[in-house]
Write an enzyme that holds these catalytic residues in place. Structure first.
Site, mmCIF file in Angstrom:
data_model
loop_
_atom_site.group_PDB
_atom_site.id
_atom_site.type_symbol
_atom_site.label_atom_id
_atom_site.label_comp_id
_atom_site.label_asym_id
_atom_site.label_seq_id
_atom_site.Cartn_x
_atom_site.Cartn_y
_atom_site.Cartn_z
ATOM 1 N N ASP A 180 3.627 8.018 -3.012
ATOM 2 C CA ASP A 180 3.544 6.550 -3.721
ATOM 3 C C ASP A 180 4.804 5.851 -3.365
ATOM 4 O O ASP A 180 5.978 6.166 -3.385
ATOM 5 C CB ASP A 180 3.680 6.865 -5.407
ATOM 6 C CG ASP A 180 3.169 5.687 -5.969
ATOM 7 O OD1 ASP A 180 3.314 4.445 -5.332
ATOM 8 O OD2 ASP A 180 2.840 5.595 -7.165
ATOM 9 N N ARG A 198 5.169 2.286 -3.935
ATOM 10 C CA ARG A 198 4.953 0.993 -4.573
ATOM 11 C C ARG A 198 6.386 0.811 -4.960
ATOM 12 O O ARG A 198 7.192 1.744 -5.484
ATOM 13 C CB ARG A 198 3.942 1.117 -5.591
ATOM 14 C CG ARG A 198 2.672 1.196 -5.127
ATOM 15 C CD ARG A 198 1.395 1.109 -6.279
ATOM 16 N NE ARG A 198 1.682 2.699 -6.772
ATOM 17 C CZ ARG A 198 0.876 2.995 -7.861
ATOM 18 N NH1 ARG A 198 -0.085 2.235 -8.256
ATOM 19 N NH2 ARG A 198 1.087 4.260 -8.349
#
Ligand SMILES: [Zn+2]
Length: 189
Positions: free
Chosen positions: A123, A125
């Site tokens: 991830d 983000r």
């Protein structure tokens, strides 16, 4: 705090989900969107949704993003609040890399292993834009709509008074994806 953000005017956006207003925030080449449902009081329901073209626009069954977005829009229509739509496609590896990851998944890799194979974290983000947007509306407390406990820690500068779960039934295509999210990424589903 982020700098050099361009902010659009607020415009009406009637949608099949409700009577929304929208305002765009441009940072570098990325353009994000706040989808607002008023009135939302001083502790609005907030969903932070990261772009997923295949799920949001194409109805992909490989993930649950489209269903989560619909759930969130229905929820803010009822409760008031906002969806902050962040343009970080494919957990921020971009569309091209995401499609390459999908090709690896076709060969048997799971969603986390495919990202690793391409040289990315599971991830990538980030959420600093969330802080900027909430501050823009003078919001200090929120009820956060998420199944991802990491998001609770990642969103700073605002008090999260409650976590509201998103409940979605798995389908035969995303069952495995949801399982990986739960077991390897700590999602509360
Ligand atoms: Zn998705």
């Amino acid at each position: 705090m982020l700098q050099n953000i361009k902010i659009s005017d607020v415009a009406n956006l009637p949608s099949r989900f409700g009577k929304f207003k929208v305002q765009a925030f441009k940072q570098g080449h990325k353009e994000h969107l706040a989808i607002l449902r008023e009135p939302f009081g001083d502790t609005p329901v907030v969903r932070v949704h990261s772009e997923c073209l295949t799920g949001d626009a194409l109805g992909s069954l490989k993930c649950d993003c489209g269903d989560q977005l619909a759930y969130a829009l229905n929820m803010i229509e009822k409760e008031g609040g906002m969806v902050i739509y962040l343009r970080q496609e494919g957990r921020n590896i971009g569309l091209l890399n995401k499609i390459n990851a999908y090709a690896l998944q076709d060969k048997g890799f799971d969603t986390v292993a495919a990202n690793h194979q391409l040289g990315f974290a599971a991830d990538e983000r980030t959420y600093e834009m969330v802080q900027f947007i909430l501050a823009h509306y003078g919001i200090k407390k929120i009820r956060l709509l998420t199944n991802n406990p990491q998001k609770i820690n990642a969103i700073e500068g605002v008090e999260i008074v409650e976590r509201l779960p998103i409940v979605i039934d798995p389908n035969e295509h995303n069952e495995n994806y949801l399982q990986v999210k739960k077991e390897q990424m700590g999602h509360l589903i």
